[in-house]
Design an enzyme around this catalytic site. Structure first.
Site, PDB file in Angstrom:
ATOM      1  CB  ALA A 124     -25.526 -44.030 -23.499  1.00 29.69           C
ATOM      2  CB  ALA A 164     -23.655 -37.922 -16.908  1.00 28.50           C
ATOM      3  CG  PHE A 187     -28.830 -19.461 -21.678  1.00 25.45           C
ATOM      4  CD1 PHE A 187     -28.746 -19.591 -23.049  1.00 25.45           C
ATOM      5  CD2 PHE A 187     -29.725 -20.269 -20.989  1.00 25.45           C
ATOM      6  CE1 PHE A 187     -29.539 -20.507 -23.731  1.00 25.45           C
ATOM      7  CE2 PHE A 187     -30.519 -21.185 -21.658  1.00 25.45           C
ATOM      8  CZ  PHE A 187     -30.436 -21.312 -23.026  1.00 25.45           C
ATOM      9  CD  GLN A 246     -34.962 -24.714 -14.340  1.00 23.72           C
ATOM     10  OE1 GLN A 246     -34.548 -25.235 -15.366  1.00 23.72           O
ATOM     11  NE2 GLN A 246     -34.228 -23.896 -13.620  1.00 23.72           N
ATOM     12  CG  HIS A 272     -38.385 -23.715 -19.778  1.00 24.56           C
ATOM     13  ND1 HIS A 272     -38.978 -22.793 -20.605  1.00 24.56           N
ATOM     14  CD2 HIS A 272     -37.060 -23.618 -19.978  1.00 24.56           C
ATOM     15  CE1 HIS A 272     -38.019 -22.162 -21.277  1.00 24.56           C
ATOM     16  NE2 HIS A 272     -36.853 -22.637 -20.916  1.00 24.56           N
ATOM     17  CG  LEU A 324     -37.644 -25.964 -23.883  1.00 24.39           C
ATOM     18  CD1 LEU A 324     -38.237 -25.642 -22.525  1.00 24.39           C
ATOM     19  CD2 LEU A 324     -36.154 -26.194 -23.743  1.00 24.39           C
ATOM     20  CD  GLU A 372     -33.748 -18.765 -20.828  1.00 22.89           C
ATOM     21  OE1 GLU A 372     -34.037 -19.757 -20.152  1.00 22.89           O
ATOM     22  OE2 GLU A 372     -32.836 -17.984 -20.531  1.00 22.89           O
ATOM     23  NE  ARG A 399     -34.668 -21.686 -18.263  1.00 25.71           N
ATOM     24  CZ  ARG A 399     -33.849 -22.619 -18.691  1.00 25.71           C
ATOM     25  NH1 ARG A 399     -33.730 -23.749 -18.039  1.00 25.71           N
ATOM     26  NH2 ARG A 399     -33.141 -22.421 -19.770  1.00 25.71           N
ATOM     27  CG  HIS A 416     -36.779 -27.657 -18.575  1.00 28.64           C
ATOM     28  ND1 HIS A 416     -36.753 -28.319 -19.778  1.00 28.64           N
ATOM     29  CD2 HIS A 416     -35.683 -26.861 -18.549  1.00 28.64           C
ATOM     30  CE1 HIS A 416     -35.679 -27.918 -20.459  1.00 28.64           C
ATOM     31  NE2 HIS A 416     -35.009 -27.054 -19.726  1.00 28.64           N
ATOM     32  NE  ARG A 470     -31.294 -26.663 -15.615  1.00 27.06           N
ATOM     33  CZ  ARG A 470     -31.471 -26.633 -16.940  1.00 27.06           C
ATOM     34  NH1 ARG A 470     -30.513 -26.978 -17.752  1.00 27.06           N
ATOM     35  NH2 ARG A 470     -32.622 -26.264 -17.455  1.00 27.06           N
TER      36      ARG A 470
HETATM   37  C1  LIG Z   1     -35.707 -29.979 -23.997  1.00 26.54           C
HETATM   38  C2  LIG Z   1     -34.515 -29.794 -23.121  1.00 26.54           C
HETATM   39  C3  LIG Z   1     -33.570 -28.832 -23.414  1.00 26.54           C
HETATM   40  C4  LIG Z   1     -32.451 -28.650 -22.606  1.00 26.54           C
HETATM   41  N1  LIG Z   1     -31.533 -27.689 -22.938  1.00 26.54           N
HETATM   42  C5  LIG Z   1     -30.420 -27.557 -22.175  1.00 26.54           C
HETATM   43  C6  LIG Z   1     -29.407 -26.612 -22.529  1.00 26.54           C
HETATM   44  O1  LIG Z   1     -29.507 -25.903 -23.519  1.00 26.54           O
HETATM   45  N2  LIG Z   1     -28.311 -26.527 -21.745  1.00 26.54           N
HETATM   46  C7  LIG Z   1     -28.145 -27.321 -20.637  1.00 26.54           C
HETATM   47  O2  LIG Z   1     -27.119 -27.203 -19.978  1.00 26.54           O
HETATM   48  N3  LIG Z   1     -29.081 -28.218 -20.296  1.00 26.54           N
HETATM   49  C8  LIG Z   1     -30.217 -28.366 -21.028  1.00 26.54           C
HETATM   50  N4  LIG Z   1     -31.158 -29.293 -20.665  1.00 26.54           N
HETATM   51  C9  LIG Z   1     -30.874 -30.234 -19.567  1.00 26.54           C
HETATM   52  C10 LIG Z   1     -29.833 -31.275 -20.022  1.00 26.54           C
HETATM   53  O3  LIG Z   1     -30.094 -31.624 -21.342  1.00 26.54           O
HETATM   54  C11 LIG Z   1     -29.850 -32.532 -19.157  1.00 26.54           C
HETATM   55  O4  LIG Z   1     -29.819 -32.188 -17.811  1.00 26.54           O
HETATM   56  C12 LIG Z   1     -28.636 -33.416 -19.441  1.00 26.54           C
HETATM   57  O5  LIG Z   1     -28.489 -33.617 -20.815  1.00 26.54           O
HETATM   58  C13 LIG Z   1     -28.736 -34.737 -18.727  1.00 26.54           C
HETATM   59  O6  LIG Z   1     -27.707 -35.605 -19.148  1.00 26.54           O
HETATM   60  P1  LIG Z   1     -27.536 -37.035 -18.516  1.00 26.54           P
HETATM   61  O7  LIG Z   1     -26.335 -37.648 -19.116  1.00 26.54           O
HETATM   62  O8  LIG Z   1     -27.580 -36.923 -17.040  1.00 26.54           O
HETATM   63  O9  LIG Z   1     -28.858 -37.839 -18.925  1.00 26.54           O
HETATM   64  P2  LIG Z   1     -29.539 -38.234 -20.338  1.00 26.54           P
HETATM   65  O10 LIG Z   1     -28.902 -37.588 -21.483  1.00 26.54           O
HETATM   66  O11 LIG Z   1     -31.011 -38.059 -20.154  1.00 26.54           O
HETATM   67  O12 LIG Z   1     -29.238 -39.770 -20.446  1.00 26.54           O
HETATM   68  C14 LIG Z   1     -29.845 -40.728 -19.630  1.00 26.54           C
HETATM   69  C15 LIG Z   1     -29.402 -42.100 -20.079  1.00 26.54           C
HETATM   70  O13 LIG Z   1     -29.822 -43.073 -19.127  1.00 26.54           O
HETATM   71  C16 LIG Z   1     -30.307 -44.214 -19.784  1.00 26.54           C
HETATM   72  N5  LIG Z   1     -31.209 -44.926 -18.869  1.00 26.54           N
HETATM   73  C17 LIG Z   1     -32.203 -44.415 -18.101  1.00 26.54           C
HETATM   74  N6  LIG Z   1     -32.778 -45.394 -17.381  1.00 26.54           N
HETATM   75  C18 LIG Z   1     -32.137 -46.537 -17.682  1.00 26.54           C
HETATM   76  C19 LIG Z   1     -32.257 -47.890 -17.271  1.00 26.54           C
HETATM   77  N7  LIG Z   1     -33.175 -48.287 -16.377  1.00 26.54           N
HETATM   78  N8  LIG Z   1     -31.430 -48.818 -17.802  1.00 26.54           N
HETATM   79  C20 LIG Z   1     -30.505 -48.461 -18.713  1.00 26.54           C
HETATM   80  N9  LIG Z   1     -30.334 -47.192 -19.136  1.00 26.54           N
HETATM   81  C21 LIG Z   1     -31.145 -46.250 -18.633  1.00 26.54           C
HETATM   82  C22 LIG Z   1     -30.950 -43.672 -21.035  1.00 26.54           C
HETATM   83  O14 LIG Z   1     -30.999 -44.670 -22.024  1.00 26.54           O
HETATM   84  C23 LIG Z   1     -29.963 -42.548 -21.418  1.00 26.54           C
HETATM   85  O15 LIG Z   1     -28.911 -43.083 -22.179  1.00 26.54           O
HETATM   86  C24 LIG Z   1     -32.293 -29.465 -21.462  1.00 26.54           C
HETATM   87  C25 LIG Z   1     -33.244 -30.430 -21.150  1.00 26.54           C
HETATM   88  C26 LIG Z   1     -34.357 -30.591 -21.956  1.00 26.54           C
HETATM   89  C27 LIG Z   1     -35.380 -31.604 -21.552  1.00 26.54           C
END
Ligand SMILES: Cc1cc2nc3c(=O)[nH]c(=O)nc-3n(C[C@H](O)[C@H](O)[C@H](O)COP(=O)(O)OP(=O)(O)OC[C@H]3O[C@@H](n4cnc5c(N)ncnc54)[C@H](O)[C@@H]3O)c2cc1C
Lengths: 236, 578
Positions: B19, B22, B123, B236, B238, B248, B251, B282, B348, B390
């Site tokens: 959730a 994506a 950025f 990656q 950081h 983190l 930046e 980075r 990161h 990335r």
């Molecule tokens: C500190 C930090 C700062 C960042 N800043 C930026 C930024 O400024 N700009 C940018 O573009 N990117 C940034 N990124 C990267 C970016 O945030 C992530 O790549 C992106 O949000 C990932 O989204 P996602 O939907 O793939 O996963 P997530 O948002 O991590 O969601 C994963 C989901 O999967 C669920 N899940 C996992 N395993 C299971 C399981 N076994 N069963 C059920 N559910 C499960 C979790 O509950 C969660 O809901 C940052 C990352 C970090 C760590």
């Protein structure tokens, strides 16, 4: 960074075994720059794996780890133990919620209340090709309210809510503020009707507990006061 | 034992695992098209790690300065060190603008320009100010807005459910099995499609900016089903992770002019990137820090250097970098106005992941054979948009745009296809995992194994990599995998068993970490985030290739026959210089 001995008392409860919650004491040695979450992890990982609590980001943005420590609602991950004097900690779940296990409380009702205020932009006007125009000061007006991480620390600290659990509570009202004061929103009237209800904004008695509890330092009471004014203006 | 029987059986058209941006963006699309969709997530939706992103989301709106799709595309390709698939990158930049305007129409509160448009900031690696932002809480407001939209469109949430197995047979996905964390018990979700959107997996490392939840569960499930992972060696690091914690520090600190210093008080970036100094990309800054540390110029000879804000003055620090200041004070008792802040490189972002084609369909081989009904998006996936590295702010956009595209393609699939039968004994795999953890009485704690894994991963397959270290690491990993077989948990109950879900996660970390290491050993070149000390140059002749890796009885099998899509006439490979 030095080591320190601490005594931690945690309110434990396992619905499968225990009739009611009880205090359990742990003596341990930790780094003096540990946070409350570090201490819980240390206990869970190395002393007693049965301890349950929620945590995820450990950088005070996901809102998972709100709990009560030495009488205050805090986020465990952002609170260093040196905030409390005397190397003694008393940790218990957020008050006002039912306990699922140990420090984990049932937040379903809390999230349901959010839904009551229709937490999404309501639009009557046509959608532009690009963005809606909103001036920096108009954004600034809702910026801080949008910081809310839905941790529940405020809602849990509110005496009006303890007295009446149907009251929307500070977090849901803050969410209402965030939409009612959003210049793009066309749903003000319906939302104002919702919060002008007997379980709505008028149950806020400006006690300021919510503001003190908020780990993001949001001036909740101030926003709720602005909401009251808005509701009054709207009813004239 | 309760696991003998599925406590519940759910038949639902589309299942989304995860959730974050994506998963939610996909679910919203599916629900808007009128289909039933269930989102399964181990943390409450708004607790997903997408909320931790501060910096911004990339799109060439050109609100703050001139910009173009072509430029965004070029920057992303160059950033990827030419390993990114250019057809995917082209689709990405074309859709990115629409994604941001959609967010704005949903109600995302964006910071604004004076004339009321979405504000954009510069950025690293982007040649124009392209990061659309909301103060320093961009990911947070995107996540909350999407969640609220999902509530509006009646997306069904199974919050605090953790997926333990995928139901795949005859190359067709039939659903998943998940453990109800709050009450205990296994649930079967029988569906036409499954989207894996479980996010990053930085928790394989000791020092990481990732949340506790980022354990790459679905990657291990893919491997267990005989399917491959792609480009896992690209992780990656950081440069400004808070010392010891890895949290983190934005930046923005370097953007505002902070210095990075070694034990001699020297701004050592002048030796590594005399032009860009602290503002070099980075990977370059992370390697410089690590070199200083390795050569004994870490502070007090230890494994950290200093981020120095002092010359910026109290006013600027408190106005522009309040979070950085607060994090240092809270976690290290360091007042950034008066003292320099200890930092070190932190794991990161994970460029690799579950291989998928441009339609987000999961593929099983280098030819691109699709696993029917199985999709992936976000950081868990590898399309490959980010190639070997990335660019900041491209990942929120990746999760959002390809979440939407996944949702669109899934909706189409749902219309055209019926349910397939479940596999026979669908609970077996999940039940076996739970029983082995619940029933063991003698054995080690999972936390011990996890700590050893993380420590060794950070030490041996971090910023710099060499074969000797990595072979050592592989041995350690094998031993840890053996020890894991006898792991034990204290908590044998059903209600909110944190012990159980953490133990399960450790097994997953151990599984895919091996793929990271094998991929890194095989790749004898340096590209993007992957740096091999013996092979400091990029080698396009031999290594302009993706890595696919399977787990087999005989060990890890690698395949390097999948080549990146390159538009030779438009973006031929060039040296990546900044
Ligand atoms: C500190 C930090 C700062 C960042 N800043 C930026 C930024 O400024 N700009 C940018 O573009 N990117 C940034 N990124 C990267 C970016 O945030 C992530 O790549 C992106 O949000 C990932 O989204 P996602 O939907 O793939 O996963 P997530 O948002 O991590 O969601 C994963 C989901 O999967 C669920 N899940 C996992 N395993 C299971 C399981 N076994 N069963 C059920 N559910 C499960 C979790 O509950 C969660 O809901 C940052 C990352 C970090 C760590």
């Amino acid at each position: 960074m030095a080591k320190e001995n601490i005594i931690v008392k945690i309110l434990r409860y396992n619905p499968e075994k225990d009739k009611k919650p009880f205090w359990k004491k742990y003596d341990l040695e930790v780094d003096d720059d540990s946070t409350i979450l570090d201490i819980l992890n240390e206990i869970h990982w190395n002393i007693d794996g049965t301890l349950a609590y929620r945590r995820s980001c450990r950088s005070s943005i996901c809102g998972s780890c709100a709990m009560k420590v030495n009488g205050q609602n805090v986020l465990a991950c952002k609170t260093p133990m040196h905030k409390f004097k005397g190397n003694k900690l008393k940790i218990e779940p957020l008050p006002g919620f039912s306990i699922l296990k140990d420090l984990v409380v049932d937040m379903d009702g809390f999230f349901e209340k959010m839904k009551r205020i229709k937490p999404y932009l309501i639009l009557d006007k046509p959608i532009p090709d690009k963005e809606f125009i909103q001036k920096p000061d108009e954004f600034e007006c809702i910026r801080e309210s949008a910081i809310c991480i839905l941790c529940g620390a405020c809602t849990s600290s509110c005496p009006s809510l303890w007295a009446n659990e149907d009251y929307l509570g500070p977090a849901a009202l803050l969410k209402a503020y965030r939409f009612i004061f959003d210049t793009r929103d066309d749903g003000k009237d319906e939302r104002i009707d919702i919060i002008n209800d007997k379980n709505g904004i008028w149950r806020c008695h400006t006690i300021f507990n919510c503001m003190e509890a908020c780990p993001k330092d949001i001036k909740i009471t101030e926003y709720l006061s602005r909401l009251k004014v808005k509701v009054l203006e709207n009813s004239i | 034992m309760k696991t003998d029987e599925a406590k519940y059986y759910h038949k639902i058209e589309a299942v989304v695992v995860g959730a974050g941006l994506a998963g939610l963006r996909a679910a919203l699309e599916i629900a808007k098209k009128g289909h039933q969709v269930a989102v399964i997530t181990k943390v409450y939706p708004t607790r997903s790690h997408s909320g931790g992103a501060q910096g911004g989301i990339a799109a060439a709106l050109a609100n703050s300065a001139e910009d173009s799709l072509e430029l965004h595309m070029y920057d992303t390709i160059k950033g990827s060190d030419y390993l990114g698939d250019q057809d995917v990158i082209e689709l990405f930049v074309n859709e990115a603008i629409k994604t941001v305007y959609e967010y704005e129409h949903m109600g995302v509160p964006f910071s604004r320009t004076e004339d009321g448009k979405i504000n954009q900031r510069p950025f690293g690696g982007h040649s124009s100010p392209r990061a659309c932002f909301s103060a320093d809480i961009t990911g947070h407001v995107l996540l909350h807005t999407l969640y609220e939209q999902c509530v509006k469109y009646n997306v069904h949430f199974y919050s605090e459910f953790q997926v333990f197995s995928l139901l795949i047979k005859d190359n067709i996905s039939r659903g998943v099995v998940a453990w109800d964390i709050r009450e205990g018990g296994l649930h079967i979700f029988h569906s036409k499609t499954v989207l894996l959107a479980t996010g990053g997996y930085g928790r394989a490392f000791k020092i990481t900016s990732n949340a506790h939840a980022n354990t790459g569960d679905s990657l291990a499930l893919i491997l267990e089903n005989g399917l491959p992972l792609e480009d896992m060696e690209f992780v990656q690091f950081h440069p400004t992770g808070l010392y010891k914690h890895g949290i983190l520090l934005s930046e923005a600190a370097r953007g505002e002019g902070a210095y990075i210093l070694n034990s001699d008080g020297e701004r050592f970036m002048k030796k590594y990137a005399s032009d860009k100094m602290e503002l070099a990309p980075r990977d370059v800054v992370s390697r410089a820090e690590q070199t200083e540390i390795n050569e004994g110029r870490g502070i007090n000879g230890k494994d950290y250097v200093y981020l120095d804000l002092r010359h910026l003055g109290e006013k600027k620090i408190m106005e522009r970098l309040p979070q950085v200041w607060e994090l240092a004070l809270n976690y290290l008792k360091v007042d950034g106005i008066k003292e320099p802040v200890p930092i070190q490189p932190t794991a990161h972002y994970s460029m690799g992941g579950i291989p998928a084609n441009i339609n987000t369909e999961v593929i099983r081989d280098a030819k691109g054979t699709v696993v029917r009904g199985l999709y992936t998006a976000g950081e868990a996936s590898c399309l490959s948009l980010h190639g070997a590295n990335r660019l900041g702010t491209n990942s929120l956009q990746d999760a959002s745009t390809f979440g939407r595209i996944a949702g669109k393609n899934i909706s189409k699939f749902l219309v055209e296809n019926g349910y397939e039968d479940l596999t026979s004994n669908p609970l077996d795999v999940a039940r076996a995992k739970i029983s082995s953890l619940m029933n063991g009485n003698v054995g080690e704690k999972h936390s011990k194994i996890r700590e050893e894994l993380q420590e060794n991963m950070t030490k041996y397959v971090g910023v710099f990599r060499n074969e000797e270290d990595m072979l050592k690491l592989l041995k350690i990993l094998k031993q840890l995998q053996e020890r894991y077989k006898n792991v034990t948990i204290d908590d044998k109950g059903y209600a909110y068993n944190l012990d159980l879900f953490e133990a399960y996660e450790v097994g997953n970390l151990l599984s895919f970490s091996e793929i990271i290491v094998e991929g890194a050993i095989a790749r004898k070149e340096s590209r993007g985030a992957h740096y091999r000390t013996g092979f400091p140059k990029r080698d396009d002749k031999n290594w302009l290739k993706h890595t696919l890796a399977w787990k087999t009885e005989e060990g890890v099998k690698l395949d390097h026959s999948k080549e990146p899509v390159i538009f030779m006439d438009r973006f031929p490979p060039q040296e990546r210089k900044y």
